[in-house]
Design a protein around this motif. Structure first.
Motif, PDB file in Angstrom:
ATOM      1  N   GLY A  86      -2.063  14.436 -12.448  1.00  0.00           N
ATOM      2  CA  GLY A  86      -2.267  14.061 -11.057  1.00  0.00           C
ATOM      3  C   GLY A  86      -2.891  15.145 -10.195  1.00  0.00           C
ATOM      4  O   GLY A  86      -3.478  16.119 -10.685  1.00  0.00           O
TER       5      GLY A  86
ATOM      6  N   CYS B  75       4.083   6.778 -10.571  1.00  0.00           N
ATOM      7  CA  CYS B  75       4.120   7.379  -9.231  1.00  0.00           C
ATOM      8  C   CYS B  75       2.735   7.440  -8.600  1.00  0.00           C
ATOM      9  O   CYS B  75       2.351   8.437  -7.983  1.00  0.00           O
TER      10      CYS B  75
ATOM     11  N   SER C  42       0.544   9.969 -10.966  1.00  0.00           N
ATOM     12  CA  SER C  42       0.200  10.260  -9.585  1.00  0.00           C
ATOM     13  C   SER C  42      -1.269   9.893  -9.341  1.00  0.00           C
ATOM     14  O   SER C  42      -1.703   8.794  -9.685  1.00  0.00           O
TER      15      SER C  42
END
Length: 208
Positions: free
Chosen positions: A45, A164, A133
C-alpha cells in the motif's frame, strides 16, 4: 504500514479460500498445457514496501505448496502438473505517491511480464491479485489495464482480493467547504497525487 502478526489466522483462512477456488478452476486452452501455474500477485500500500506483505506471501506459499503437491499425487499420466508462483511486487516502492493510474500501469506491466513468460513455457495460468490498502486500487486499475490489453483472455482469472482499501475514497471533515479544501491540499502535500485522488479532489481525465 506492515500487517501485524496477529492477522495470521486471517491469512490462513484467506489463503485456504483462494486455493480452493484455484483447485476448482478449469483453464480453457486450444492445446494441453504442460503446467497448471497458479500465479498470485501481491501489491503493498501507500508509502509501503513488499516486506509489508511478507507474512501473507509466506502463508500463501505454504498453502499452495501443500495443495499443489496433493493435486499432483492424484494426477493421471499425461495431465499437467500443478505449480505456483508468488510475486510480491516491488515496482511501486518509493512511487506510491504518484497516483493510482501510474501505480496501476506499473503493476500491469509486471503482471504481463510474468504471464507472457509463463505462456511461452506452455503453462495454463490461473491468476489471483491481492492488494493491501492503496495497493488494492493499484490492483483494480492493473486488472482493467490487462483487460484492455487483451491479456486476461489468455489466462484464467481466479480472484481479486483487497485488504483495507479505500475504494470509495477517504472521508473528508464535514466542517464546510473551507476544511474540505484544506484537507485535500494537506493530503496532496503529504501524499502527492495519490493523496489528492483518495480525497476525491482530482478530475479523471478532465471529467468531473
Amino acid at each position: 504500514r506492515p500487517l501485524r502478526p496477529g492477522l495470521a489466522l486471517f491469512f490462513s483462512i484467506m489463503a485456504a479460500a483462494a486455493t480452493v477456488s484455484i483447485d476448482d478452476a478449469v483453464a480453457v486452452r486450444e492445446e494441453t498445457p504442460s503446467v497448471m501455474m497458479h500465479l498470485v500477485v501481491l501489491q503493498h500500500g501507500l508509502q509501503g514496501h513488499a516486506s509489508d506483505l511478507a507474512a501473507l506471501a509466506a502463508r500463501l506459499d505454504l498453502e499452495l505448496a501443500t495443495r499443489c503437491a496433493a493435486r499432483n499425487e492424484q494426477q493421471a499420466a499425461g495431465e499437467p502438473r500443478h505449480e505456483w508462483s508468488i510475486v510480491n511486487s516491488r515496482v511501486n516502492e518509493k512511487h506510491t505517491r504518484e497516483g493510482i493510474e501510474n501505480g496501476g500501469r506499473r503493476l500491469a506491466d509486471l503482471i504481463q511480464e510474468h504471464i507472457e513468460s509463463l505462456l511461452v513455457r506452455n503453462c495454463a495460468v490461473h491468476l489471483t491479485v491481492v492488494g493491501y490498502s492503496l495497493g488494492g486500487m493499484f490492483a483494480r486499475f492493473a486488472l482493467g489495464e490487462l483487460l484492455e490489453r487483451g491479456l486476461l483472455t489468455r489466462v484464467t482469472p481466479i480472484g481479486f482480493v483487497s485488504l483495507c482499501t479505500l475504494h470509495l475514497g477517504s472521508r473528508r471533515p464535514a466542517l464546510g467547504r473551507f476544511w474540505n479544501v484544506a484537507a485535500v491540499l494537506a493530503a496532496k502535500y503529504a501524499l502527492g497525487r495519490s493523496g489528492k485522488e483518495l480525497m476525491l479532489g482530482d478530475k479523471w481525465r478532465d471529467t468531473d
